[in-house]
Design an enzyme around this catalytic site. Structure first.
Site: not given
Length: 299
Positions: A78, A192
């Site tokens: 991320s 993610d």
């Protein structure tokens, strides 16, 4: 007369040969043997997710670079992948910090007026931001290897791209489910990386790391503000991530945990605080880092 000269010549040659044979050979103990240079461990920097808290990663990298701590690869999820990509492209922490102060929330979060059924944030701005800022465009061309971690939405697998667009791979690694639209990359639908692995220490091991320096931003998940659906999603992911990390975090030789628990996931106004906390935490870890490297070299 001629025979006498011949005899003298033979005697001279014989004397030379005899003197060569009696020249002492230097003893073995006087020969100098240069020691082989000590090898260095392969050090991986593992950067966890945490949205706006990720500015702390900048501070950590600043200290490691200043103190000449070797970084042989970055494995990141991320926002860690975002920071890691910028550093891996230039390997210049001053440039990284300067860019961190320039970036705004609008550069990352392109909220759509027409709410998408897959997520209100398209992610195109994030990808375009990286395309314009990075001199190196493809993962395989980076001087410092970067392994951005994402999750395959359809299979639940953790995915670590090694080839292709850096900008697209980072966008995929940062595609928070319910907030960002999932990303199509290398024939997969990705979201993610924090869904399955917010601090990918074991992936660093798979890539050959001898020593792992991990930066965890989820030590404290206490939220200061939850007043929207997106806040709820982000806070929920933070809580789940903290639970997943209880045991995974133990796999690193060095664990750096900047004190950024009171920074909101979307609060870009506290960049300076996050960078400073990252620097403080990294400075505190320096003796341990140096000791681990020295211990490895003595093995």
């Amino acid at each position: 007369m001629e025979s006498k000269m011949r005899w003298l010549t033979l005697s001279f040659i014989f004397g030379l040969l005899l003197s060569c044979q009696t020249t002492p050979t230097p003893p073995l103990e006087t020969l100098k043997v240069e020691p082989l240079p000590k090898s260095l461990p392969k050090v991986a920097l593992v950067l966890g997710g945490g949205a706006a808290k990720g500015f702390a990663h900048v501070g950590v990298i600043r200290v490691l670079e200043k103190e000449k701590i070797p970084i042989d690869m970055i494995v990141a999820t991320s926002v860690g992948a975002l920071v890691g990509a910028i550093y891996a492209s230039e390997m210049d922490s001053f440039q990284l910090e300067w860019l961190a102060y320039q970036v705004s929330k609008e550069d990352i979060f392109d909220f759509s007026i027409l709410y998408s059924k897959l997520g209100p944030v398209q992610g195109e701005k994030l990808e375009e931001f990286l395309k314009t800022k990075l001199k190196t465009k493809r993962l395989e061309d980076l001087k410092l290897p970067l392994y951005p971690v994402a999750t395959d939405l359809m299979t639940g697998e953790t995915v670590t791209p090694t080839k292709g667009s850096i900008a697209r791979a980072v966008r995929a690694s940062s595609a928070i489910p319910g907030v960002f639209v999932p990303v199509q990359f290398a024939g997969r639908t990705l979201i993610d990386g924090g869904v399955t692995n917010n601090l990918p220490i074991e992936i660093a091991r798979q890539k050959g790391a001898d020593i792992v320096i991990a930066v965890n931003l989820s030590r404290d998940v206490k939220s200061v503000q939850v007043d929207s659906v997106i806040d709820i999603i982000l806070q929920s992911i933070e809580i789940m991530g903290k639970e997943l990390l209880k045991y995974k975090r133990l796999g690193a030789e060095i664990l750096i945990e900047p004190q950024v628990g009171d920074v909101g996931m979307l609060d870009f106004s506290q960049k300076k605080k996050c960078i400073e906390e990252g620097m403080k935490a990294a400075q505190a870890a320096l003796p341990q880092i140096r000791q681990k490297i020295e211990d490895w070299r003595k093995k």
